[in-house]
Design an enzyme around this catalytic site. Structure first.
Site, PDB file in Angstrom:
ATOM      1  N   LYS A 210      -2.941   8.465   5.715  1.00 18.27           N
ATOM      2  CA  LYS A 210      -4.095   9.356   5.565  1.00 18.27           C
ATOM      3  C   LYS A 210      -4.758   9.586   6.930  1.00 18.27           C
ATOM      4  O   LYS A 210      -5.011  10.703   7.322  1.00 18.27           O
ATOM      5  CB  LYS A 210      -5.089   8.738   4.577  1.00 18.27           C
ATOM      6  N   GLU A 216      -0.024  -0.583  11.768  1.00 13.85           N
ATOM      7  CA  GLU A 216       1.286  -0.955  11.215  1.00 13.85           C
ATOM      8  C   GLU A 216       2.190   0.269  11.100  1.00 13.85           C
ATOM      9  O   GLU A 216       3.362   0.255  11.501  1.00 13.85           O
ATOM     10  CB  GLU A 216       1.120  -1.575   9.818  1.00 13.85           C
ATOM     11  N   GLY A 271      -7.255   6.481  -0.249  1.00 11.89           N
ATOM     12  CA  GLY A 271      -5.896   5.989   0.020  1.00 11.89           C
ATOM     13  C   GLY A 271      -5.241   5.383  -1.214  1.00 11.89           C
ATOM     14  O   GLY A 271      -4.080   5.675  -1.523  1.00 11.89           O
ATOM     15  N   ARG A 272      -5.968   4.544  -1.948  1.00 17.07           N
ATOM     16  CA  ARG A 272      -5.360   3.855  -3.097  1.00 17.07           C
ATOM     17  C   ARG A 272      -5.254   4.751  -4.330  1.00 17.07           C
ATOM     18  O   ARG A 272      -4.765   4.332  -5.366  1.00 17.07           O
ATOM     19  CB  ARG A 272      -6.131   2.577  -3.416  1.00 17.07           C
ATOM     20  N   GLU A 357      -9.476  -3.607  -3.968  1.00 21.83           N
ATOM     21  CA  GLU A 357     -10.075  -2.833  -2.873  1.00 21.83           C
ATOM     22  C   GLU A 357     -11.226  -1.972  -3.412  1.00 21.83           C
ATOM     23  O   GLU A 357     -12.170  -1.667  -2.697  1.00 21.83           O
ATOM     24  CB  GLU A 357      -9.011  -1.953  -2.186  1.00 21.83           C
ATOM     25  N   HIS A 388       8.675 -18.318 -16.851  1.00 23.28           N
ATOM     26  CA  HIS A 388       9.344 -19.520 -16.331  1.00 23.28           C
ATOM     27  C   HIS A 388       8.745 -19.957 -15.006  1.00 23.28           C
ATOM     28  O   HIS A 388       9.369 -20.715 -14.260  1.00 23.28           O
ATOM     29  CB  HIS A 388      10.848 -19.248 -16.203  1.00 23.28           C
ATOM     30  N   LYS A 516      -9.203  -5.706  11.232  1.00 20.16           N
ATOM     31  CA  LYS A 516      -8.516  -4.715  12.078  1.00 20.16           C
ATOM     32  C   LYS A 516      -9.123  -4.712  13.484  1.00 20.16           C
ATOM     33  O   LYS A 516      -8.414  -4.696  14.480  1.00 20.16           O
ATOM     34  CB  LYS A 516      -8.676  -3.305  11.484  1.00 20.16           C
TER      35      LYS A 516
HETATM   36  O1  F6P Z   1      -6.685  -0.980   5.405  1.00 21.58           O
HETATM   37  C1  F6P Z   1      -6.923  -0.422   4.161  1.00 21.58           C
HETATM   38  C2  F6P Z   1      -6.503   1.012   4.087  1.00 21.58           C
HETATM   39  O2  F6P Z   1      -7.442   1.822   4.693  1.00 21.58           O
HETATM   40  C3  F6P Z   1      -6.250   1.430   2.657  1.00 21.58           C
HETATM   41  O3  F6P Z   1      -7.383   1.789   1.994  1.00 21.58           O
HETATM   42  C4  F6P Z   1      -5.247   2.508   2.835  1.00 21.58           C
HETATM   43  O4  F6P Z   1      -4.572   2.765   1.646  1.00 21.58           O
HETATM   44  C5  F6P Z   1      -4.372   1.899   3.891  1.00 21.58           C
HETATM   45  O5  F6P Z   1      -5.261   1.210   4.744  1.00 21.58           O
HETATM   46  C6  F6P Z   1      -3.534   2.850   4.689  1.00 21.58           C
HETATM   47  O6  F6P Z   1      -4.298   3.770   5.402  1.00 21.58           O
HETATM   48  P1  F6P Z   1      -3.644   5.072   6.012  1.00 21.58           P
HETATM   49  O7  F6P Z   1      -3.049   5.853   4.885  1.00 21.58           O
HETATM   50  O8  F6P Z   1      -4.763   5.794   6.684  1.00 21.58           O
HETATM   51  O9  F6P Z   1      -2.580   4.646   6.979  1.00 21.58           O
END
Ligand code: F6P
Length: 556
Positions: A210, A216, A271-272, A357, A388, A516
């Protein structure tokens, strides 16, 4: 965004529930089942092909009446209208919350600040459709002219979990010649393992972020780009092997993806809650755009149910209230999601982000610390594997763990004779949690096994099951795109109902920021041994430990 002046726990509805809880907590569900032959029909409801049996909960009609009163007191219906009207209810980020517009199959206008977003939503859906057709038919080719076979979604959190969970759930719908892969972790092992089996000439990367600033995702995307260029040699190859999904056009261009190959979405999509947007591109590439749109249809059907059904018949409303009941009154610290469908094996992880979240907050809409428990820890695993492993704790442990069993009546694989075995286990687990096993029953069993006297008495306490442990059971015909869409939307709205009652903002996520920020500072310190470190002495020592481990690494 201010709310009622009276603290939640001082309100009449909360106080009534508190008193009711004290009276009800020692009672046993089993006895209610004995005296209420109608209990199942009284406490079950269905919508969009999903049956919710919530009769095995620590509730009576009075509990539900009081819970519905709490929802009325907290104006869940009013907030629901604000949600669907596009008001900026995510007030800390000054954003509307309109994932429902992404699946608004009615196409009625949905306005954000007076502007109808539906033409843009439909434009991006069309763009996705054209792109999917090109890739799937082989019109879109890699740099050397090969058709695409492997799709690698690079994203994390909501830009990974939703697409990953859905593609896993809908394996029966996968197109034959497309193979999806998901890379999220900045641990290079995941990317390295994924790339090891891929042919660069036939691989398409979908960089999903987003913000397009997530450490990452950008680290993985750059490494994937290097891997591609090492093999194909030519910068020009990036255009045919990378597309991006984002709200950040500038950052996408800076990475080197042609804006024509960027699929947009908007700041009013959290995002979620984004799998319904172009973040679902890797889903659509894997199962086809028609199936992706059926997924949207299912979610839209659940949106309508949530908006139109009376609270007493409203699945998200009921599940949300039950969640509040256990979390805030029984103080259950966790909630287990137990899908009896291998395809749903990532559903618990998906819901972890969705619920934790969203509702893992300790400050209310007025900025006050709350003095009641909010979201529980969400966890789980697909059945029967969990049986199990951790079900021991759910049956005989000291903690109350409400559970959701989720199962299709029919399977979509060829080994149909397995399915009744799977379902028998779902029903058995619900019954075992409800009834438990009392002393007389355990004694009879042990005697039948030939035990008596001291040996029997020594074993007896270990064989008892307290029972009275709550469960919901959700059943549906089969796990197809429509039902999955409805199921996900059901949980989204359940989370919304809970957030309103707890008076929190379910749509921001400031709690992920601190780590972060610190990681950025620490990374700079780790890579520069002369930079002074100014943390607590534990963190300083860990950074030093790392720095020392690096000395002489270059000589090895
Ligand atoms: O670190 C949390 C977050 O902001 C989530 O809410 C989101 O889904 C995820 O990181 C990824 O963010 P982006 O889509 O901006 O890379």
């Amino acid at each position: 965004m201010t709310t009622s002046t009276q603290p939640l726990i001082a309100t009449p509805a909360w106080q009534a529930l508190k008193a009711h809880h004290q009276h009800l907590a020692p009672q046993r569900m089993c006895e209610w089942f004995d005296s209420e032959p109608e209990r199942f029909s009284q406490f079950s409801a269905s919508a969009c092909g999903i049956l919710l049996d919530y009769s095995k909960n620590r509730i009576t009609t009075e509990t539900m009446r009081l819970l519905f009163e709490l929802a009325a007191q907290e104006d869940v219906a009013g907030w629901r209208s604000r949600l669907f009207r596009g008001e900026k209810i995510n007030f800390t980020e000054r954003r509307a919350v309109l994932h429902s517009a992404l699946r608004n199959r009615s196409n009625h206008p949905v306005r954000v600040a007076g502007h109808d977003v539906m033409p843009e939503v439909n434009r991006v859906l069309d763009k996705m459709r054209h792109f999917c057709i090109k890739v799937q038919s082989g019109i879109w080719r890699g740099h050397t002219g090969e058709p695409i076979r492997d799709i690698v979604n690079i994203g994390i959190g909501g830009s990974d979990l939703g697409p990953l969970m859905v593609t896993e759930a809908l394996r029966a719908d996968w197109l034959e010649h497309i193979r999806p892969h998901f890379v999220s972790n900045v641990d290079g092992a995941q990317l390295a393992q994924t790339l090891a089996n891929l042919d660069p000439a036939r691989t398409l990367f979908v960089v999903s972020s987003k913000t397009f600033t997530t450490q990452e995702t950008l680290t993985n995307a750059h490494s994937a780009r290097d891997w591609l260029l090492q093999s194909l040699g030519d910068e020009g190859a990036v255009a045919s092997h990378f597309v991006a999904v984002s709200t950040n056009r500038e950052a996408v261009s800076a990475f080197g993806v042609d804006p024509a190959n960027m699929f947009e979405f908007w700041d009013w999509v959290g995002g979620r809650y984004s799998l319904w947007s172009s973040i679902g591109l890797s889903i659509a590439l894997t199962i086809g755009m028609d199936n992706f749109e059926v997924l949207l249809d299912g979610a839209h059907a659940m949106d309508r149910h949530f908006q139109e059904a009376e609270p007493e018949q409203n699945l998200p409303w009921i599940m949300g209230l039950l969640g509040v009941w256990y979390s805030s009154f029984f103080e259950a610290g966790s909630h287990a999601i137990l899908p009896y469908d291998q395809g749903l094996h990532r559903f618990p992880a998906y819901l972890q982000q969705a619920e934790m979240e969203s509702n893992g907050k300790c400050v209310d809409r007025d900025g006050n610390l709350v003095n009641y428990p909010t979201a529980p820890v969400i966890w789980g695993e697909s059945g029967t594997n969990g049986q199990h492993a951790f079900y021991q704790l759910i049956h005989q442990g000291t903690r109350l763990v409400p559970v959701d069993f989720i199962a299709p009546l029919q399977c979509r694989h060829g080994l149909t004779h397995h399915h009744p075995i799977l379902l028998a286990n779902v029903f058995a687990q619900g019954e075992a949690l409800l009834r438990g096993k009392n002393e007389a029953e355990a004694r009879t069993e042990l005697e039948a096994e030939g035990l008596s006297g001291e040996a029997l008495n020594a074993l007896l306490p270990h064989k008892l099951f307290p029972g009275n442990r709550p469960s919901n059971t959700l059943l549906f015909e089969r796990l197809d795109p429509f039902t999955l869409g409805a199921l996900i939307a059901l949980y989204e709205h359940k989370i919304f109902v809970q957030g309103i009652i707890w008076r929190i903002n379910s749509f921001d996520q400031w709690g992920v920021e601190l780590g972060k920020q610190l990681a950025k500072t620490i990374l700079a310190e780790m890579t520069d041994p002369d930079r002074p470190v100014r943390h607590d002495n534990s963190t300083n020592a860990l950074i030093d430990y790392y720095r020392n481990s690096q000395k002489g690494m270059g000589d090895r």
